[in-house]
Design an enzyme around this catalytic site. Structure first.
Site, PDB file in Angstrom:
ATOM      1  N   CYS A  10      -1.483  -6.941  24.314  1.00  2.00           N
ATOM      2  CA  CYS A  10       0.330  -7.172  24.626  1.00  2.00           C
ATOM      3  C   CYS A  10       0.610  -6.147  24.108  1.00  2.00           C
ATOM      4  O   CYS A  10       0.656  -6.417  22.794  1.00  2.00           O
ATOM      5  CB  CYS A  10       0.523  -8.919  25.277  1.00  2.00           C
ATOM      6  SG  CYS A  10       1.984  -8.990  25.018  1.00  2.00           S
ATOM      7  N   CYS A  15     -30.916  11.289  13.570  1.00  2.00           N
ATOM      8  CA  CYS A  15     -29.764  11.956  13.180  1.00  2.00           C
ATOM      9  C   CYS A  15     -29.437  13.003  13.884  1.00  2.00           C
ATOM     10  O   CYS A  15     -28.099  13.472  14.154  1.00  2.00           O
ATOM     11  CB  CYS A  15     -30.521  12.469  12.162  1.00  2.00           C
ATOM     12  SG  CYS A  15     -31.232  13.948  12.480  1.00  2.00           S
ATOM     13  N   CYS A  59     -15.690   9.868   7.434  1.00  2.00           N
ATOM     14  CA  CYS A  59     -15.761   8.847   7.441  1.00  2.00           C
ATOM     15  C   CYS A  59     -16.541   8.715   7.129  1.00  2.00           C
ATOM     16  O   CYS A  59     -17.881   9.081   7.759  1.00  2.00           O
ATOM     17  CB  CYS A  59     -15.649   8.200   8.696  1.00  2.00           C
ATOM     18  SG  CYS A  59     -16.092   6.831   9.055  1.00  2.00           S
ATOM     19  N   CYS A  72      -0.859   7.180   2.228  1.00  2.00           N
ATOM     20  CA  CYS A  72      -2.116   6.529   0.895  1.00  2.00           C
ATOM     21  C   CYS A  72      -3.641   6.913   0.826  1.00  2.00           C
ATOM     22  O   CYS A  72      -3.544   7.444   2.141  1.00  2.00           O
ATOM     23  CB  CYS A  72      -1.550   5.819   0.940  1.00  2.00           C
ATOM     24  SG  CYS A  72      -1.497   4.062   2.188  1.00  2.00           S
TER      25      CYS A  72
END
Lengths: 582, 194
Positions: free
Chosen positions: A180, A256, A293, A306
């Site tokens: 929501c 992989c 990542c 940051c």
């Protein structure tokens, strides 16, 4: 000794743990008769099986409708077990990465908590019962029948809902976990509501994400990485190799998702591929401006803010940009993050400098690299050529040959087998060059042995390739020849010998050439023995095969794996090759 | 396309209770995508007494995408870059919701001024100082507030008086002065061209 029996074993790819040193005798056999081959052919009458027979089937290929079916099945299952709507079941499953058992466990352990976390309200609230309502986004007043809300009853006008939904869908797969818009409310927005308000184009995108999520967030499934291929592969982890052959006939490593690369391990492959593309502009840019990542490996560009990075959904991993460590490890306890001590410490220890140094060295050894790269690339293009030849063989030549030699096509499978073997060997050979590149210079014994093995592999494969390509020509152009059976014998024999040689080569390399110990004290050192030819060791392993129970005690320093016959160090409790327990 | 009718509503709503909250939002130019927000430094903090200006840029997707905000006034704070004014605040990134407004975002920034989060720093130097040597941090922050956040407050009443005497309405004079950062000549130019 019955050499034909050995050959049958070698031809029969289903029996993977057959004696892999058997090939040597098949070469010498020249007295085989056609009856034996007929037996083989009847044994495997489905030619489509050829590819799949080559691997252990610890995986399933799924096409788009299979995925749909499985997804719907799972949703129905959860909906009926928990007595909730399909929409709610889908939200739950998505949240728990499509694991039916996990949803079950969590739900029955603490339903209230699960509802809170996922955003499924127990008592849906309707819109406030008044005539007019103010939209929480555009602040306009509307009559309440033109307002919508999720199960929480927070009213927003249809236009704003559409904007909210559309922005979220175009933002990526995070739209599957839409909540929501009210910042204090965590009620989930269901698929039904999204579909009813999104544009046609956005709905399609949403459905796409929904389907993709079932494959991508599921620990057991992955997409086939071949370009244009829509199949997914469902893999049962544990036992066997990661090599998978998709329905599109592309072979890849499930771990992989690079192309199949035995005998080289995944890390080496990623290093090698990275190296190969290091010159390209794209890679330079990505290296200079992004970091992967640490969890999902997607490259991330840091454009503001940051050091506390949160990966985009569904990954959402929080990490430190400087050291790529988990953000949860950063805190006062560990010395802080403001100048990330972990990074500074690693720098002082020289970890980061080493990477730099290695980069420099790689540049200097460009010549050495070019040597390996050229051979790697040549085998790659050879393999492509062989694949094309194989296809041509299957579509044109086999029929012609069957005409000319008066043989039924079912009797000509040995030719397809030979070509499949050539394709596979080119693939292995290609990767041995990446292997060679990363084999340390200082390990002279290993290098020598490796180069010898590689040389033998090259010449063995040349022999097979020559036979399948050139010698076949005479039978394609001439009339029926009584030599054809002899040719069959020769090609099938070569195929089997080459297969054995390469299978052993793969094992030896995966094993890190452990037969060679730096000092070269034993009689097994490089150059003295080839993998295909019978040596005292190979005969030894054959006798072990005959008496399995005595395997473990046969050789005090090693134990032989029951499944793949790999000789493991005594201290190992799990087979280094196939991960089976002792 | 930015929803301008919503932005209009936001501006009216925000400037209505400016006396209570002290927070104002004004357009920088006439297209309503570049705005300037003002927040008073919270009482009881090193920022007390300062007036902080925040550059606001509305992306095309506003309000479905978060507004881009950064400090135009230099400020010494662990979560705000002492160099660029960039702000590390979750609601300006992934936690944004279209039900939030410019005013609520500015309120959050004001709250950030009173309660720094040194565990999630934007400016590593400031954050380190905040944790290791709070006294020095507080006095630096106070000094920065004195030097950068109060320039226009000196003699502002005289400037207002002067401009009002020229015949401009007082409310407009004050907001214009705020927009141009207290520069009397620039304010006059703006008032004349409006």
């Amino acid at each position: 000794m019955d050499s034909e029996d050995d050959m049958h074993d070698a031809n029969d790819a289903e029996s993977l743990d057959d004696d892999f040193y058997s090939g040597e005798t098949a070469m010498d056999s020249d007295d085989g008769d056609a009856a034996d081959y007929e037996f083989i052919d009847n044994d495997s009458d489905d030619s489509d099986d050829l590819l799949s027979r080559r691997s252990q089937q610890n995986y399933t290929i799924l096409n788009e409708s299979d995925i749909h079916l499985r997804q719907e099945d799972d949703i129905m299952k959860i909906a009926s077990i928990l007595s909730i709507s399909n929409v709610a079941a889908a939200i739950l499953l998505r949240h728990y990465n499509w694991s039916v058992s996990k949803v079950n466990d969590e739900w029955f352990a603490d339903e209230e908590k699960v509802r809170r976390v996922v955003g499924l309200l127990e008592d849906p609230r309707a819109l406030p019962n008044v005539k007019e309502l103010t939209c929480g986004i555009c602040f306009e007043v509307y009559s309440s029948d033109s307002m919508r809300s999720a199960a929480c009853g927070h009213p927003f006008c249809v236009t704003c809902w559409q904007g909210y939904i559309s922005t979220s869908i175009n933002d990526g797969p995070g739209c599957l976990m839409l909540r929501c818009p009210d910042p204090s409310c965590s009620a989930a927005v269901g698929q039904d509501m999204i579909v009813s308000m999104a544009s046609h184009e956005d709905t399609e995108k949403y459905q796409r994400y929904f389907l993709r999520s079932f494959v991508e967030d599921n620990r057991k499934t992955k997409w086939c990485p071949a370009p244009g291929c829509d199949y997914a592969v469902d893999f049962i982890v544990g036992g066997g190799t990661f090599d998978v052959t998709c329905g599109c006939s592309y072979s890849f490593c499930w771990n992989c998702t690079e192309e199949a690369h035995r005998p080289v391990d995944c890390d080496t492959v990623s290093k090698w591929i990275m190296k190969n593309s290091a010159e390209s502009e794209n890679m330079n840019w990505i290296l200079a401006n992004s970091k992967p990542c640490p969890k999902c490996k997607r490259p991330i560009e840091k454009n503001q803010g940051c050091m506390h990075i949160t990966c985009t959904p569904p990954c959402k991993f929080e990490f430190c940009w400087l050291c790529l460590g988990a953000w949860s490890d950063h805190g006062e306890r560990t010395g802080g993050f403001y100048a990330c001590n972990r990074y500074e410490a690693a720098k002082q220890e020289g970890v980061y400098d080493d990477t730099e140094k290695r980069r420099e060295m790689a540049k200097n050894s460009l010549e050495r690299y070019t040597h390996y790269y050229e051979r790697w690339a040549t085998n790659q293009s050879s393999r492509q050529k062989a694949l094309a030849d194989l296809q041509q063989m299957q579509s044109i030549h086999l029929e012609k040959l069957s005409d000319r030699q008066g043989q039924p096509e079912s009797q000509l499978k040995f030719i397809t087998e030979a070509w499949l073997q050539i394709v596979e060997c080119r693939r292995v050979l290609k990767w041995t060059y990446a292997y060679g590149y990363y084999l340390p210079e200082r390990e002279h014994g290993k290098r020598q042995f490796f180069e010898y093995l590689q040389g033998e592999a090259e010449s063995g494969l040349e022999r097979l390739h020559q036979c399948a390509e050139k010698e076949l020509q005479t039978y394609l152009t001439g009339g029926p020849s009584k030599d054809f059976n002899e040719f069959r014998m020769k090609l099938a024999g070569l195929t089997s010998v080459t297969r054995n040689y390469f299978e052993n080569l793969v094992r030896a390399l995966e094993n890190g050439l452990s037969d060679v110990d730096g000092h070269g004290g034993s009689s097994r050192t490089g150059g003295t023995r080839s993998l295909g030819a019978g040596s005292s060791k190979s005969r030894g392993s054959r006798s072990k095969g005959a008496a399995r129970s005595s395997r473990a005690t046969d050789d005090s320093a090693h134990w032989s794996c029951e499944y793949c016959t790999f000789a493991n160090a005594k201290s190992a409790t799990v087979c280094q090759m196939c991960q089976q327990r002792r | 396309m930015v929803d301008f009718s919503r932005v209009q509503k936001e501006l009216q709503e925000c400037n209505r209770d400016i006396n209570v909250s002290g927070i104002s939002v004004n357009p920088k130019s006439d297209n309503l995508t570049n705005l300037i927000g003002t927040i008073p430094g919270p009482i009881g903090t090193p920022y007390e007494g300062g007036t902080f200006k925040i550059d606001i840029n509305l992306p095309d997707g506003y309000p479905f995408e978060p507004p881009k905000m950064k400090f135009a006034t230099k400020v010494w704070h662990p979560n705000i870059s002492s160099q660029s004014g960039a702000i590390c605040l979750d609601i300006l990134k992934d936690q944004w919701s279209p039900a939030l407004t410019l005013k609520t975002a500015l309120l959050s920034i004001q709250a950030l001024l009173s309660a720094p989060e040194p565990d999630d720093p934007q400016d590593a130097v400031v954050a380190q100082q905040y944790l290791k040597d709070y006294q020095t941090f507080a006095s630096t922050a106070r000094y920065w507030t004195e030097s950068f956040a109060k320039i226009s407050s000196l003699g502002v009443e005289e400037k207002v008086q002067k401009l009002v005497e020229m015949g401009f309405p007082e409310g407009l004079v004050r907001s214009t002065l705020e927009v141009v950062g207290g520069d009397e000549n620039m304010a006059l130019e703006k008032l004349c061209s409006a």
